[in-house]
Design a protein around this motif. Structure first.
Motif: not given
Ligand SMILES: Cc1ncc(COP(=O)(O)O)c(C=O)c1O
Length: 433
Positions: A131-133, A136, A159-161, A221, A226, A254, A256-257, A283
């Motif tokens: 997962s994203g979290t 990170v 937003f990092h999780g 990011e 978010e 980051d 992730v998004q 993601k």
């Molecule tokens: C930039 C960013 N980092 C980390 C995350 C966390 O990802 P996850 O929901 O897969 O844990 C998100 C989730 O929206 C995100 O947008």
């Protein structure tokens, strides 16, 4: 519980809404859901999806929606992309799990792929999670371990999780911290986005709070997700790189998004030609299979040894098979489509803004990561709802923004239909005042 139909209902036109929304089966399901699920799950609006294909989502009542969410910027190759499905099915018949504590071929192949597409000049290595979290968490563990420094800087609005490290870095909404303290120590939040804000590092952080040589990493990011789909000023990310270089600090991007091709480049930070030291991804990288990863320069990643970081499921063969096919398709035309369709959507949304300048305050973004900012939270929420009622799924970000983040396979015709209906939704909200 109602069973999903076997096939996506066929309709010449999407969206195709056949019940009131939510429909009767959806309403029944919401009652069932309310009994059993954790109330902490942040529900947007009552869509009950049972099937997906490309940019279409079918709900439990047989309504067909045009999906401008991609499951929150995830299904990059479209819902149930046939080649991704085939890759998963093929792999599922061979090996579903064994664990990265052993030598699964696809695990290393996936790491090699991520290293190949990483924007760093130095050879890279990757670590796979789910997962994203997790991506990170791993990135900040590596940063602390490799630098032997403790402090980390993130940004207001970030937003990092939601696990302890990543939620401590998160500063988009206070509710993400409420009731959970104490959080991870050694985290500072800088203002985001303007080149002038960078003086905060010298004038506030390094002068009053913590010496620069005790900061392990800055995590950013490149486009805040978010936080409201915020694109920084040109020079901001370059300035961060310089602060890092001047002080031996690592730059973690980051992605992730914003990554995995969504902005028309594989990694959003490439829009500014800035090279990070570590990338976190998840993601869109695996089209909806749970895969997260961090990629780091080899000289960093080889600083830690066996047991320092690991996970049972990370780099699951099904997720790796999906991700390898996803990367092939991103490079094979989807990134180019993200740019083309992004330009089309941005132009159309700016026309909508011109018609309703009091309501629509800003249209911004790169590629298929577009934020439409409204004059209030109530109006953003009302547009989200009015779009849903017209069969277009879009999602709020921040307090006043509706994000447009469709699958990267979106066609010109689908983008045009979505624009028309989103425009009608905005007009309806504008008329109500
Ligand atoms: C930039 C960013 N980092 C980390 C995350 C966390 O990802 P996850 O929901 O897969 O844990 C998100 C989730 O929206 C995100 O947008």
């Amino acid at each position: 519980m109602t069973q999903a139909p076997d096939k996506l209902v066929q309709s010449p036109v999407v969206p195709h809404i056949v019940t009131e929304l939510p429909g009767p089966k959806a309403r029944a399901h919401l009652e069932f859901d309310k009994l059993w699920t954790s109330p902490s799950v942040p529900r947007a609006y009552p869509v009950v999806p049972v099937r997906g294909e490309g940019c279409t989502i079918e709900d439990i009542d047989g309504n067909l929606f045009l999906d401008f969410n991609a499951g929150i910027a995830v299904t990059s190759t479209g819902h149930c992309n046939p080649k991704v499905v085939a890759a998963i099915q093929d792999q599922a018949g061979k090996l579903i799990h064994y664990s990265a504590d052993f030598y699964i071929p696809l695990y290393a192949e996936m790491c090699a792929e991520l290293s190949r597409i990483a924007p760093m000049k130095e050879k890279c290595r990757a670590f796979l999670g789910n997962s994203g979290t997790e991506a990170v968490e791993g990135a900040i563990k590596l940063a602390r371990f490799a630098t032997k420094r403790q402090n980390i800087v993130a940004f207001l609005g970030a937003f990092h999780g939601r696990t302890y490290g990543s939620v401590s870095l998160t500063a988009s909404k206070a509710k993400y911290h409420a009731g959970f303290g104490p959080l991870l120590p050694g985290i500072y939040h800088a203002p985001f986005g303007h080149v002038a804000d960078l003086k905060w590092f010298d004038e506030v952080l390094f002068k009053h709070l913590v010496p620069a040589d005790e900061v392990a990493a800055i995590i950013v990011e490149p486009i805040q997700g978010e936080g409201g789909y915020l694109v920084p000023e040109d020079g901001f990310l370059q300035g961060l790189r310089k602060i890092c270089d001047d002080n031996g600090i690592l730059l973690i991007s980051d992605e992730v998004q914003a990554g995995a091709g969504r902005t028309g480049k594989m990694w959003s930070i490439q829009n500014w030609d800035v090279e990070p030291d570590i990338i976190a991804t998840a993601k869109g990288i695996a089209s909806g299979m749970p895969l997260g990863a961090f990629i780091a320069r080899e000289s960093l990643m080889t600083k830690w040894g066996p047991g320092a970081h690991g996970t049972t499921y990370g780099g699951n063969p099904l997720a790796c098979a999906a991700a390898i096919e996803t990367i092939k398709q991103l490079e094979g035309g989807l990134m180019a489509n993200a740019t083309a369709r992004g330009n089309q959507l941005m132009t159309g949304l700016r026309e909508i803004q011109k018609k309703h300048p009091g309501l629509v305050k800003d249209v911004r973004g790169i590629g298929l990561m577009i934020g439409v900012e409204f004059d209030s939270h109530e109006h953003a929420a009302a547009v989200e709802w009015a779009s849903f009622q017209r069969g277009v799924l879009a999602l709020e970000a921040g307090m006043t923004v509706v994000r447009i983040s469709p699958p990267l396979v979106i066609t010109e015709a689908e983008a045009a239909t979505g624009l028309r209906l989103f425009g009608e939704a905005v007009a309806e909200v504008a008329a109500k005042g």
